[in-house]
Design an enzyme around this catalytic site. Structure first.
Site, PDB file in Angstrom:
ATOM      1  N   ALA A   1       0.821  -1.215   0.000  1.00 42.16           N
ATOM      2  CA  ALA A   1       0.000   0.000   0.000  1.00 42.16           C
ATOM      3  C   ALA A   1       0.855   1.264   0.000  1.00 42.16           C
ATOM      4  O   ALA A   1       0.503   2.260  -0.628  1.00 42.16           O
ATOM      5  CB  ALA A   1      -0.944  -0.010   1.206  1.00 42.16           C
ATOM      6  N   PHE A   2       1.989   1.233   0.687  1.00 37.55           N
ATOM      7  CA  PHE A   2       2.836   2.417   0.783  1.00 37.55           C
ATOM      8  C   PHE A   2       3.377   2.848  -0.577  1.00 37.55           C
ATOM      9  O   PHE A   2       3.645   4.027  -0.802  1.00 37.55           O
ATOM     10  CB  PHE A   2       3.993   2.151   1.758  1.00 37.55           C
ATOM     11  CG  PHE A   2       4.723   3.386   2.175  1.00 37.55           C
ATOM     12  CD1 PHE A   2       4.128   4.300   3.029  1.00 37.55           C
ATOM     13  CD2 PHE A   2       6.008   3.637   1.723  1.00 37.55           C
ATOM     14  CE1 PHE A   2       4.799   5.449   3.426  1.00 37.55           C
ATOM     15  CE2 PHE A   2       6.688   4.782   2.107  1.00 37.55           C
ATOM     16  CZ  PHE A   2       6.083   5.693   2.967  1.00 37.55           C
TER      17      PHE A   2
ATOM     18  N   HIS B   1       0.971   0.711  13.312  1.00 35.61           N
ATOM     19  CA  HIS B   1       1.510   0.798  11.952  1.00 35.61           C
ATOM     20  C   HIS B   1       0.402   0.916  10.901  1.00 35.61           C
ATOM     21  O   HIS B   1       0.516   1.712   9.963  1.00 35.61           O
ATOM     22  CB  HIS B   1       2.392  -0.423  11.652  1.00 35.61           C
ATOM     23  CG  HIS B   1       2.960  -0.413  10.278  1.00 35.61           C
ATOM     24  ND1 HIS B   1       3.940   0.476   9.877  1.00 35.61           N
ATOM     25  CD2 HIS B   1       2.683  -1.174   9.190  1.00 35.61           C
ATOM     26  CE1 HIS B   1       4.238   0.260   8.612  1.00 35.61           C
ATOM     27  NE2 HIS B   1       3.500  -0.740   8.166  1.00 35.61           N
TER      28      HIS B   1
ATOM     29  N   ARG C   1     -15.841  -7.579   2.340  1.00 33.50           N
ATOM     30  CA  ARG C   1     -15.797  -6.367   1.522  1.00 33.50           C
ATOM     31  C   ARG C   1     -14.898  -6.473   0.285  1.00 33.50           C
ATOM     32  O   ARG C   1     -14.955  -5.625  -0.583  1.00 33.50           O
ATOM     33  CB  ARG C   1     -15.382  -5.191   2.388  1.00 33.50           C
ATOM     34  CG  ARG C   1     -16.512  -4.799   3.313  1.00 33.50           C
ATOM     35  CD  ARG C   1     -16.043  -3.961   4.492  1.00 33.50           C
ATOM     36  NE  ARG C   1     -17.170  -3.679   5.366  1.00 33.50           N
ATOM     37  CZ  ARG C   1     -17.667  -4.523   6.273  1.00 33.50           C
ATOM     38  NH1 ARG C   1     -17.133  -5.721   6.413  1.00 33.50           N
ATOM     39  NH2 ARG C   1     -18.693  -4.180   7.031  1.00 33.50           N
TER      40      ARG C   1
END
Length: 166
Positions: free
Chosen positions: A65-66, A97, A136
């Site tokens: 994701a970063f 985190h 989801r």
């Protein structure tokens, strides 16, 4: 499946299916490779929703994701897409985190959208439990990938209308 009343604060609203994409549109999906089964569920649902004869969809994979914002910024800077979808899944652990990562990615994506004038759909989600992520990301009822694609189609139409109006 959880009861909506039992989970206040969680969105149970899915945008209705937008009208058929009538104009040529280019969508870029930037997807994390971390938590691969959940992210792939988002990618599959989003891509299925975006697939029309008039839409071109490009997929870019990043490690986690970063790393999503740097690729989103490059795509926005190069005007490679009408709308960029950022897809990722962050699972909370025992430290803070996940919250730090989530906030950093969200802030960066918003800044990129505003700086480059390219809509960025933030579908990088942080989940407390794997059942929440499964519901989801993998299931159909409230799939966030489907929601992201529908939002992408809608904002592409709005931006096109704004940019072509005299």
């Amino acid at each position: 499946m959880s009861d909506p009343a039992a989970t206040p604060g969680l969105s149970h609203f899915i945008l209705p299916r937008p009208r058929i994409v009538a104009a040529k549109r280019t969508f870029a999906i930037v997807a994390s490779q971390f938590n691969p089964s959940y992210v792939q569920g988002l990618v599959d649902h989003a891509a299925r929703e975006l697939q029309t004869p008039m839409a071109k969809v490009a997929l870019y994979r990043v490690p986690g994701a970063f790393e999503i914002p740097i690729v989103v910024r490059e795509l926005a800077q190069q005007k490679k897409a009408d709308v960029i979808l950022a897809l990722g899944v962050i699972l909370k652990g025992k430290t803070n985190h996940a919250e730090n990562l989530s906030r950093s990615v969200t802030d960066a994506l918003q800044r990129i959208a505003l700086d480059y004038g390219v809509p960025v759909i933030n579908c990088v989600h942080t989940f407390t439990t794997e059942p929440d992520a499964r519901e989801r990301c993998l299931e159909d009822k409230i799939n966030r990938g489907t929601e992201a694609a529908r939002a992408a189609i809608e904002i592409a139409d709005v931006m096109s209308d704004l940019r072509t109006r005299p």
